[in-house]
Scaffold this motif. Structure first.
Motif, PDB file in Angstrom:
ATOM      1  N   CYS A 131       0.800  -1.229   0.000  1.00  0.00           N
ATOM      2  CA  CYS A 131       0.000   0.000   0.000  1.00  0.00           C
ATOM      3  C   CYS A 131       0.834   1.281   0.000  1.00  0.00           C
ATOM      4  O   CYS A 131       0.332   2.343  -0.348  1.00  0.00           O
ATOM      5  CB  CYS A 131      -0.950   0.010   1.198  1.00  0.00           C
ATOM      6  N   PHE A 226      -7.775  -4.127  -1.275  1.00  0.00           N
ATOM      7  CA  PHE A 226      -8.300  -2.908  -1.910  1.00  0.00           C
ATOM      8  C   PHE A 226      -7.253  -2.310  -2.861  1.00  0.00           C
ATOM      9  O   PHE A 226      -7.565  -1.902  -3.985  1.00  0.00           O
ATOM     10  CB  PHE A 226      -8.684  -1.896  -0.825  1.00  0.00           C
ATOM     11  N   THR A 227      -5.992  -2.283  -2.405  1.00  0.00           N
ATOM     12  CA  THR A 227      -4.892  -1.741  -3.225  1.00  0.00           C
ATOM     13  C   THR A 227      -4.609  -2.632  -4.434  1.00  0.00           C
ATOM     14  O   THR A 227      -4.411  -2.132  -5.543  1.00  0.00           O
ATOM     15  CB  THR A 227      -3.613  -1.591  -2.360  1.00  0.00           C
ATOM     16  N   LEU A 229      -6.670  -4.666  -6.006  1.00  0.00           N
ATOM     17  CA  LEU A 229      -7.769  -4.579  -6.974  1.00  0.00           C
ATOM     18  C   LEU A 229      -7.724  -3.293  -7.804  1.00  0.00           C
ATOM     19  O   LEU A 229      -8.300  -3.227  -8.893  1.00  0.00           O
ATOM     20  CB  LEU A 229      -9.118  -4.704  -6.264  1.00  0.00           C
ATOM     21  N   ARG A 230      -7.028  -2.287  -7.291  1.00  0.00           N
ATOM     22  CA  ARG A 230      -6.900  -1.023  -8.029  1.00  0.00           C
ATOM     23  C   ARG A 230      -5.760  -1.054  -9.047  1.00  0.00           C
ATOM     24  O   ARG A 230      -5.647  -0.137  -9.861  1.00  0.00           O
ATOM     25  CB  ARG A 230      -6.674   0.126  -7.035  1.00  0.00           C
ATOM     26  N   ILE A 231      -4.914  -2.089  -8.989  1.00  0.00           N
ATOM     27  CA  ILE A 231      -3.818  -2.223  -9.973  1.00  0.00           C
ATOM     28  C   ILE A 231      -4.433  -2.628 -11.311  1.00  0.00           C
ATOM     29  O   ILE A 231      -5.207  -3.587 -11.387  1.00  0.00           O
ATOM     30  CB  ILE A 231      -2.764  -3.261  -9.499  1.00  0.00           C
ATOM     31  N   ASN A 232      -4.075  -1.911 -12.359  1.00  0.00           N
ATOM     32  CA  ASN A 232      -4.691  -2.128 -13.673  1.00  0.00           C
ATOM     33  C   ASN A 232      -4.288  -3.445 -14.326  1.00  0.00           C
ATOM     34  O   ASN A 232      -5.132  -4.197 -14.811  1.00  0.00           O
ATOM     35  CB  ASN A 232      -4.366  -0.955 -14.615  1.00  0.00           C
ATOM     36  N   ARG A 237      -1.174  -7.327 -10.489  1.00  0.00           N
ATOM     37  CA  ARG A 237      -1.985  -7.875  -9.397  1.00  0.00           C
ATOM     38  C   ARG A 237      -1.398  -9.181  -8.869  1.00  0.00           C
ATOM     39  O   ARG A 237      -1.315  -9.391  -7.661  1.00  0.00           O
ATOM     40  CB  ARG A 237      -3.417  -8.131  -9.875  1.00  0.00           C
TER      41      ARG A 237
END
Length: 316
Positions: A131, A226-227, A229-232, A237
């Motif tokens: 994070c 949460f972090t 899942l935000r990786i494109n 991921r």
């Protein structure tokens, strides 16, 4: 008369007899061989992880510093009970001295409590790494890592000193422990005086040693997930998740077993099952920890290859 009898019982208990799995003597040799093999794997696997973490400079990071402490904990934890367990599987007497029982209780409880707190510290390390990666080396510096580990050992040691001393001061009305080791709850069952203080202290201790670390781990992994899942990118991921998958696996096994052991309703029919689960907790998990961290970790594999090449080149 009752006071005299209790005093007599207290002074006469100089030895305890461990009658765990007494209904299955036919399996003692099988248990002995399994525990012996697993204990050897525990010593070798965890010593290997500690050694590789010291020898390879690429592994001089907070994660591997914590992992080395986890491996050392597992060696100490299993060494507090398995050697005597192996002797008792082959012995008719299956005994342990009063002092020996107290020492075994202290070390196993101290190591188990320390591991609970250490796993939450390792979760924080993974949280910062995923994070807040750009500030990871600043936040997780050597000073903080040493302080966190020292705090884990002190918390585990202190709670164990309190719990063990409160148990060993009690008056006991028997000396046959219906368990494989001097497990604190099994010894408390032999007490013939009020144990409400022990129960209160144990509940308070469990809140600090088990509940708070579990909540902390849960929150850490909520933010980690949460972090991630935000990786494109899918590759990004996978890479992020792979850095914490080993720790998450160990956490689920460790706390899953503890929860099942101490929070399920008691039943006379399930006593043997409870003891086998306790054996799993005491032997199998410490054996699997280094395997999980080694097999699922590219850094450890790279360190092994590098070390092997160095040893081979020196010999040639």
């Amino acid at each position: 008369d009752r006071e005299q009898m209790e005093t007599h019982n207290k002074t006469s208990v100089t030895m305890f007899f461990l009658h765990g799995l007494a209904g299955y003597p036919v399996f003692y040799m099988v248990f002995f061989l399994l525990c012996l093999i697993m204990y050897i794997v525990i010593l070798m696997g965890n010593s290997f992880l500690i050694t590789i973490s010291i020898l390879d400079s690429h592994l001089h990071t907070p994660m591997y510093f914590f992992l080395s402490n986890l491996s050392f904990l597992d060696i100490c934890y299993t060494s507090s009970s398995i050697p005597l367990l192996l002797v008792n599987f082959l012995s008719e007497e299956k005994s342990i001295s009063f002092i020996g029982c107290g020492l075994q209780m202290f070390f196993s409880f101290a190591m188990g409590s320390t591991e609970c707190v250490l796993l939450s510290v390792m979760a924080f390390d993974r949280y910062v790494a995923i994070c807040n990666p750009l500030r990871y080396t600043i936040i997780m510096n050597k000073g903080l890592s040493v302080k966190m580990v020292t705090g884990c050992w002190m918390a585990g040691g202190l709670t164990s000193v309190i719990q063990t001393s409160l148990v060993m001061r009690l008056t006991f009305c028997g000396n046959v422990i219906d368990y494989l080791t001097c497990e604190i709850l099994a010894v408390l069952k032999l007490a013939c005086e009020d144990i409400s203080l022990n129960v209160i202290i144990m509940v308070i201790s469990n809140i600090f040693i088990i509940v708070i670390p579990v909540v902390f781990i849960f929150i850490s992994y909520f933010f980690i997930l949460f972090t991630i899942l935000r990786i494109n990118s899918v590759e990004g991921r996978k890479k992020a998740f792979s850095t914490c998958s080993s720790h998450l696996t160990v956490v689920i096994m460790f706390y899953g077993t503890i929860t099942f052991m101490y929070m399920k309703p008691e039943s006379k029919d399930s006593h043997a099952t409870d003891e086998l689960i306790a054996l799993f907790y005491a032997v199998v998990i410490p054996m699997l920890n280094p395997i999980i961290y080694s097999l699922r970790n590219k850094d450890v594999k790279a360190a092994v290859i590098k070390l092997s090449k160095n040893i081979f080149s020196q010999r040639t």
